[in-house]
Write an enzyme that holds these catalytic residues in place. Structure first.
Site, PDB file in Angstrom:
ATOM      1  N   HIS A  96      -4.776  -0.504   5.906  1.00 56.68           N
ATOM      2  CA  HIS A  96      -4.237   0.349   6.951  1.00 56.68           C
ATOM      3  C   HIS A  96      -5.237   0.282   8.118  1.00 56.68           C
ATOM      4  O   HIS A  96      -5.943   1.212   8.452  1.00 56.68           O
ATOM      5  CB  HIS A  96      -3.901   1.461   6.432  1.00 56.68           C
ATOM      6  CG  HIS A  96      -5.076   2.367   5.543  1.00 56.68           C
ATOM      7  ND1 HIS A  96      -6.604   2.238   5.902  1.00 56.68           N
ATOM      8  CD2 HIS A  96      -5.158   3.344   4.549  1.00 56.68           C
ATOM      9  CE1 HIS A  96      -7.108   3.225   5.299  1.00 56.68           C
ATOM     10  NE2 HIS A  96      -6.245   3.573   4.170  1.00 56.68           N
ATOM     11  N   ASP A 113       1.429   2.570   3.524  1.00 59.57           N
ATOM     12  CA  ASP A 113       0.357   3.625   3.392  1.00 59.57           C
ATOM     13  C   ASP A 113       1.432   5.072   3.435  1.00 59.57           C
ATOM     14  O   ASP A 113       0.795   6.128   3.821  1.00 59.57           O
ATOM     15  CB  ASP A 113      -0.522   3.690   4.119  1.00 59.57           C
ATOM     16  CG  ASP A 113      -1.935   5.007   3.741  1.00 59.57           C
ATOM     17  OD1 ASP A 113      -1.797   5.281   2.683  1.00 59.57           O
ATOM     18  OD2 ASP A 113      -2.359   5.301   4.667  1.00 59.57           O
ATOM     19  N   HIS A 119       1.632   5.448  -1.730  1.00 68.05           N
ATOM     20  CA  HIS A 119       1.251   6.634  -2.476  1.00 68.05           C
ATOM     21  C   HIS A 119       2.562   7.069  -3.002  1.00 68.05           C
ATOM     22  O   HIS A 119       3.350   7.429  -2.436  1.00 68.05           O
ATOM     23  CB  HIS A 119       0.476   7.631  -1.872  1.00 68.05           C
ATOM     24  CG  HIS A 119      -0.681   7.053  -1.010  1.00 68.05           C
ATOM     25  ND1 HIS A 119      -1.940   7.203  -1.921  1.00 68.05           N
ATOM     26  CD2 HIS A 119      -1.022   6.530   0.249  1.00 68.05           C
ATOM     27  CE1 HIS A 119      -2.915   6.520  -1.021  1.00 68.05           C
ATOM     28  NE2 HIS A 119      -2.299   6.102   0.032  1.00 68.05           N
ATOM     29  N   ARG A 148       2.173   9.573  -5.722  1.00 66.32           N
ATOM     30  CA  ARG A 148       1.764  10.745  -6.366  1.00 66.32           C
ATOM     31  C   ARG A 148       2.449  10.788  -7.941  1.00 66.32           C
ATOM     32  O   ARG A 148       2.611   9.829  -8.467  1.00 66.32           O
ATOM     33  CB  ARG A 148       2.475  11.872  -5.785  1.00 66.32           C
ATOM     34  CG  ARG A 148       2.468  12.047  -4.218  1.00 66.32           C
ATOM     35  CD  ARG A 148       0.933  11.705  -3.841  1.00 66.32           C
ATOM     36  NE  ARG A 148       0.750  12.116  -2.310  1.00 66.32           N
ATOM     37  CZ  ARG A 148      -0.382  11.535  -1.683  1.00 66.32           C
ATOM     38  NH1 ARG A 148      -1.265  10.894  -2.089  1.00 66.32           N
ATOM     39  NH2 ARG A 148      -0.460  11.706  -0.257  1.00 66.32           N
ATOM     40  N   LYS A 172      -9.111  -0.367  -6.354  1.00 64.35           N
ATOM     41  CA  LYS A 172      -9.016   0.305  -5.118  1.00 64.35           C
ATOM     42  C   LYS A 172     -10.583   1.036  -4.554  1.00 64.35           C
ATOM     43  O   LYS A 172     -11.166   1.840  -5.554  1.00 64.35           O
ATOM     44  CB  LYS A 172      -8.073   1.453  -5.018  1.00 64.35           C
ATOM     45  CG  LYS A 172      -8.074   2.197  -3.566  1.00 64.35           C
ATOM     46  CD  LYS A 172      -7.648   1.287  -2.574  1.00 64.35           C
ATOM     47  CE  LYS A 172      -7.831   1.908  -1.063  1.00 64.35           C
ATOM     48  NZ  LYS A 172      -6.654   2.702  -0.704  1.00 64.35           N
ATOM     49  N   HIS A 208     -10.501   1.469   1.331  1.00 64.30           N
ATOM     50  CA  HIS A 208     -10.279   2.212   2.505  1.00 64.30           C
ATOM     51  C   HIS A 208     -11.557   2.170   3.295  1.00 64.30           C
ATOM     52  O   HIS A 208     -12.603   2.742   3.062  1.00 64.30           O
ATOM     53  CB  HIS A 208     -10.119   3.693   1.758  1.00 64.30           C
ATOM     54  CG  HIS A 208      -9.945   4.776   2.989  1.00 64.30           C
ATOM     55  ND1 HIS A 208      -8.801   5.110   3.375  1.00 64.30           N
ATOM     56  CD2 HIS A 208     -10.689   5.081   3.740  1.00 64.30           C
ATOM     57  CE1 HIS A 208      -8.898   6.082   4.383  1.00 64.30           C
ATOM     58  NE2 HIS A 208     -10.272   5.839   4.720  1.00 64.30           N
ATOM     59  N   HIS A 235       0.832  -0.881   0.172  1.00 62.31           N
ATOM     60  CA  HIS A 235      -0.109  -0.040   0.009  1.00 62.31           C
ATOM     61  C   HIS A 235       0.877   1.452  -0.099  1.00 62.31           C
ATOM     62  O   HIS A 235       1.416   1.547   1.144  1.00 62.31           O
ATOM     63  CB  HIS A 235      -0.870  -0.081   1.173  1.00 62.31           C
ATOM     64  CG  HIS A 235      -1.972   1.193   1.215  1.00 62.31           C
ATOM     65  ND1 HIS A 235      -3.134   1.008   1.612  1.00 62.31           N
ATOM     66  CD2 HIS A 235      -1.690   2.372   1.035  1.00 62.31           C
ATOM     67  CE1 HIS A 235      -3.759   2.077   1.487  1.00 62.31           C
ATOM     68  NE2 HIS A 235      -2.947   2.986   1.434  1.00 62.31           N
TER      69      HIS A 235
HETATM   70  N1  NCD Z   1      -3.602   7.653   4.524  1.00 58.92           N
HETATM   71  C1  NCD Z   1      -3.869   8.969   4.525  1.00 58.92           C
HETATM   72  O1  NCD Z   1      -3.788   9.823   5.254  1.00 58.92           O
HETATM   73  N2  NCD Z   1      -3.795   9.490   3.094  1.00 58.92           N
HETATM   74  C2  NCD Z   1      -3.777   8.898   1.839  1.00 58.92           C
HETATM   75  C3  NCD Z   1      -4.864   8.409   1.553  1.00 58.92           C
HETATM   76  C4  NCD Z   1      -5.357   7.037   2.289  1.00 58.92           C
HETATM   77  O2  NCD Z   1      -4.688   6.123   2.159  1.00 58.92           O
HETATM   78  O3  NCD Z   1      -6.594   7.161   2.692  1.00 58.92           O
HETATM   79  C5  NCD Z   1      -3.091  10.036   0.733  1.00 58.92           C
HETATM   80  O4  NCD Z   1      -3.346   9.702  -0.370  1.00 58.92           O
HETATM   81  O5  NCD Z   1      -2.546  11.057   1.200  1.00 58.92           O
HETATM   82 ZN    ZN Z   2      -3.286   4.983   1.504  1.00 58.35          ZN
HETATM   83 ZN    ZN Z   3      -6.769   5.137   2.825  1.00 57.39          ZN
END
Ligand code: NCD
Ligand code: ZN
Ligand code: ZN
Length: 344
Positions: A174, A247, A15, A17, A99, A136, A13
């Site tokens: 998460h 995450d 991110h 960007r 997702k 989520h 998991h």
């Molecule tokens: N976990 C978070 O607080 N933020 C994540 C989004 C997510 O995983 O819910 C994000 O993309 O910033």
């Molecule tokens: Zn996330």
């Molecule tokens: Zn999330």
């Protein structure tokens, strides 16, 4: 010197960007992990196979020379995702999951699902072709207390969903609560969960340590100590339903340190090191490799990695900030020390 050698882990998991921000954070993950499930909550979100495949190409193009890393792509589920899109995603071979963001639940989720019943035919196809649904798991009902959003989602949405689609592979992402741990533990083998390093290391007191701490704010929000202990117990139990998903969610400092700050904690700079610290605290370092390197691959029916990484027990200081396109990024433990260090 005390060292810890593991099969190279995967992050289930993440991110990353896009654009210059992605270029800034990608090496942190690629240095530690062989593969990662890359979340599709871009602006605009990756809602089609073509968009996800184009994003994959941008990630590979941003990878520094000589670094090997395999991005595993995801599709962003909307009210309008059609079954044919799932078939195409599966056929591409590069898309591992879909997702599900409840609309408005978290960062870039506005285009998410308003009512999961709208997706039933698509979920049926996913169940048939074995495409995992990543969730989520928080309700968006403004009446629900922020600390209960996961528990209520489990009751109102996730349990009914698993009853309707008993052979749909689901990752409860998460997880943060006792209730989520117990549900996953007692569910069928089609259900698994990711656990972040920050939810293993911090409880909700970290949000108010001497003042308000925006860099400890993420979703689902940190919970009380009893829940953290339950997560630690699950992660170190050896149960294959629980696996690593950082995450890691980078947001620029200016969007975190403001009157209405973004949710997300950046941990990719020290991800496996932070998990090692959590597992060591639980006196369970011997359980880290399976959690970090085996359980996720097995759930996703992908081969386990073959290479290894080594961590050494050595204090080092996390930088106070990191470069992040035209802004900076405040990583978890900024300016503080960590006990484990990755070796080159
Ligand atoms: N976990 C978070 O607080 N933020 C994540 C989004 C997510 O995983 O819910 C994000 O993309 O910033
Ligand atoms: Zn996330
Ligand atoms: Zn999330």
């Amino acid at each position: 010197m005390i060292t810890l050698t593991l099969i190279r882990p995967d992050d289930w998991h993440l991110h990353l960007r896009d654009g210059e921000q992605m270029r800034a954070v990608l090496p942190d993950t690629a240095r530690r992990f062989a593969r990662a499930i890359v979340m599709p909550n871009l602006k605009p979100p990756a809602v089609t196979t073509d968009m996800a495949l184009a994003y994959r190409e941008r990630i590979l193009a941003a990878l520094p020379q000589g670094m090997r890393f395999e991005p595993l792509m995801t599709l962003y589920l909307t009210d309008n995702t059609v079954p044919a899109e799932i078939i195409e995603a599966r056929r591409s071979g590069a898309i591992q999951a879909v997702k599900y963001y409840p609309a408005g639940a978290t960062t870039n989720s506005a285009a998410g699902v308003t009512d999961i019943a709208k997706c039933y035919t698509t979920l049926e196809t996913m169940e048939q072709v074995g495409m995992p649904l990543l969730v989520h798991g928080e309700v968006t009902d403004p009446e629900v207390d922020v600390f209960d959003k996961e528990k209520i989602f489990l009751e109102r949405v996730l349990i009914p969903l698993t009853q309707r689609f008993p052979r749909l592979r689901i990752v409860f992402e998460h997880i943060t609560t006792r209730e989520a741990v117990e549900f996953v533990r007692d569910a069928s083998s089609y259900i698994a969960a990711t656990i972040t390093a920050h939810h293993l290391l911090l409880n909700r007191n970290a949000l108010f340590q001497g003042g308000i701490r925006p860099h400890h704010y993420c979703l689902p929000v940190l919970k009380r100590e009893t829940h953290r202990r339950m997560l630690l117990e699950a992660a170190t139990s050896g149960n294959p339903k629980f696996f690593l998903g950082t995450d890691s969610a980078p947001h620029s400092r200016s969007t975190k340190e403001t009157a209405c700050g973004c949710a997300g904690i950046y941990t990719a700079h020290a991800a496996i090191e932070l998990y090692a610290e959590a597992f060591e605290q639980a006196d369970a370092l011997d359980k880290l490799e399976a959690f970090a390197s085996f359980h996720g691959a097995d759930f996703y029916q992908l081969p386990r990695n073959k290479e290894r990484i080594t961590l050494k027990k050595e204090n080092w200081s996390v930088p106070a900030n990191l470069e992040f396109a035209d802004d900076i990024l405040i990583p978890l433990r900024a300016g503080e020390s960590l006990a484990w260090k990755i070796m080159d």
